[in-house]
Design a protein around this motif. Structure first.
Motif, PDB file in Angstrom:
ATOM      1  N   UNK A 200       6.888  -7.192 -16.251  1.00  0.00           N
ATOM      2  CA  UNK A 200       6.414  -6.073 -15.433  1.00  0.00           C
ATOM      3  C   UNK A 200       5.276  -6.544 -14.540  1.00  0.00           C
ATOM      4  N   UNK A 201       5.277  -6.057 -13.309  1.00  0.00           N
ATOM      5  CA  UNK A 201       4.245  -6.418 -12.344  1.00  0.00           C
ATOM      6  C   UNK A 201       3.821  -5.165 -11.584  1.00  0.00           C
ATOM      7  N   UNK A 202       2.535  -4.884 -11.543  1.00  0.00           N
ATOM      8  CA  UNK A 202       2.015  -3.771 -10.756  1.00  0.00           C
ATOM      9  C   UNK A 202       1.902  -4.244  -9.312  1.00  0.00           C
ATOM     10  N   UNK A 203       2.664  -3.609  -8.424  1.00  0.00           N
ATOM     11  CA  UNK A 203       2.692  -4.043  -7.028  1.00  0.00           C
ATOM     12  C   UNK A 203       1.881  -3.140  -6.110  1.00  0.00           C
ATOM     13  N   UNK A 204       1.405  -1.996  -6.638  1.00  0.00           N
ATOM     14  CA  UNK A 204       0.593  -1.120  -5.812  1.00  0.00           C
ATOM     15  C   UNK A 204      -0.022   0.009  -6.597  1.00  0.00           C
ATOM     16  N   UNK A 205      -1.154   0.487  -6.088  1.00  0.00           N
ATOM     17  CA  UNK A 205      -1.866   1.625  -6.663  1.00  0.00           C
ATOM     18  C   UNK A 205      -2.141   2.616  -5.543  1.00  0.00           C
ATOM     19  N   UNK A 206      -1.793   3.879  -5.756  1.00  0.00           N
ATOM     20  CA  UNK A 206      -1.990   4.914  -4.745  1.00  0.00           C
ATOM     21  C   UNK A 206      -2.846   6.037  -5.317  1.00  0.00           C
ATOM     22  N   UNK A 207      -3.731   6.585  -4.475  1.00  0.00           N
ATOM     23  CA  UNK A 207      -4.637   7.653  -4.897  1.00  0.00           C
ATOM     24  C   UNK A 207      -4.102   9.047  -4.587  1.00  0.00           C
TER      25      UNK A 207
ATOM     26  N   UNK B 176       6.264  -2.252 -10.342  1.00  0.00           N
ATOM     27  CA  UNK B 176       5.802  -0.896 -10.615  1.00  0.00           C
ATOM     28  C   UNK B 176       4.704  -0.482  -9.633  1.00  0.00           C
ATOM     29  N   UNK B 177       4.850   0.718  -9.101  1.00  0.00           N
ATOM     30  CA  UNK B 177       3.815   1.354  -8.278  1.00  0.00           C
ATOM     31  C   UNK B 177       3.251   2.516  -9.081  1.00  0.00           C
ATOM     32  N   UNK B 178       1.927   2.634  -9.113  1.00  0.00           N
ATOM     33  CA  UNK B 178       1.265   3.702  -9.869  1.00  0.00           C
ATOM     34  C   UNK B 178       0.541   4.614  -8.893  1.00  0.00           C
ATOM     35  N   UNK B 179       0.819   5.917  -8.989  1.00  0.00           N
ATOM     36  CA  UNK B 179       0.177   6.901  -8.122  1.00  0.00           C
ATOM     37  C   UNK B 179      -0.522   7.957  -8.976  1.00  0.00           C
ATOM     38  N   UNK B 180      -1.840   8.014  -8.868  1.00  0.00           N
ATOM     39  CA  UNK B 180      -2.651   9.009  -9.587  1.00  0.00           C
ATOM     40  C   UNK B 180      -3.974   9.150  -8.864  1.00  0.00           C
ATOM     41  N   UNK B 181      -4.461  10.375  -8.743  1.00  0.00           N
ATOM     42  CA  UNK B 181      -5.713  10.598  -8.014  1.00  0.00           C
ATOM     43  C   UNK B 181      -6.952  10.225  -8.824  1.00  0.00           C
ATOM     44  N   UNK B 182      -6.801  10.003 -10.107  1.00  0.00           N
ATOM     45  CA  UNK B 182      -7.944   9.616 -10.939  1.00  0.00           C
ATOM     46  C   UNK B 182      -7.936   8.093 -11.116  1.00  0.00           C
ATOM     47  N   UNK B 183      -8.977   7.472 -10.597  1.00  0.00           N
ATOM     48  CA  UNK B 183      -9.064   6.010 -10.618  1.00  0.00           C
ATOM     49  C   UNK B 183      -8.938   5.433 -12.020  1.00  0.00           C
ATOM     50  N   UNK B 184      -9.589   6.046 -12.994  1.00  0.00           N
ATOM     51  CA  UNK B 184      -9.558   5.517 -14.362  1.00  0.00           C
ATOM     52  C   UNK B 184      -8.132   5.564 -14.921  1.00  0.00           C
ATOM     53  N   UNK B 185      -7.368   6.561 -14.563  1.00  0.00           N
ATOM     54  CA  UNK B 185      -5.976   6.661 -15.021  1.00  0.00           C
ATOM     55  C   UNK B 185      -5.132   5.581 -14.347  1.00  0.00           C
ATOM     56  N   UNK B 186      -5.290   5.436 -13.026  1.00  0.00           N
ATOM     57  CA  UNK B 186      -4.547   4.386 -12.296  1.00  0.00           C
ATOM     58  C   UNK B 186      -4.807   3.017 -12.901  1.00  0.00           C
TER      59      UNK B 186
END
Length: 68
Positions: A26-33, A3-13
């Motif tokens: 499930x594995x988080x493989x990336x976080x995008x701002x 899973x890749x998560x993209x959100x501009x709010x750090x707390x949400x990411x």
């Protein structure tokens, strides 16, 4: 599931990452701002799923999804 998560709010990411990490398999493989970062990370991380915010700076989630 990768899973890749993209959100501009750090707390949400980070919150979504914590939730996703709690699911077996499930594995988080990336976080995008923003959308630009999300597009770049998709080719790098090869996620199965992208959780995309619609309103983000530089490139919104709709345009990023089209690009992906």
């Amino acid at each position: 599931m990768r899973v890749l998560i993209a959100d501009d709010q750090r707390v949400v990411r980070e919150g979504l990452a914590t939730i996703v990490a709690g699911f077996s398999g499930a594995e988080v493989v990336g976080l995008a701002a923003d959308g630009v970062e999300a597009v770049g990370l998709v080719s790098e991380c090869e996620p199965d799923v992208v959780l995309m915010d619609l309103r983000m700076p530089r490139m919104d989630g709709v345009d990023a999804t089209r690009e992906i």
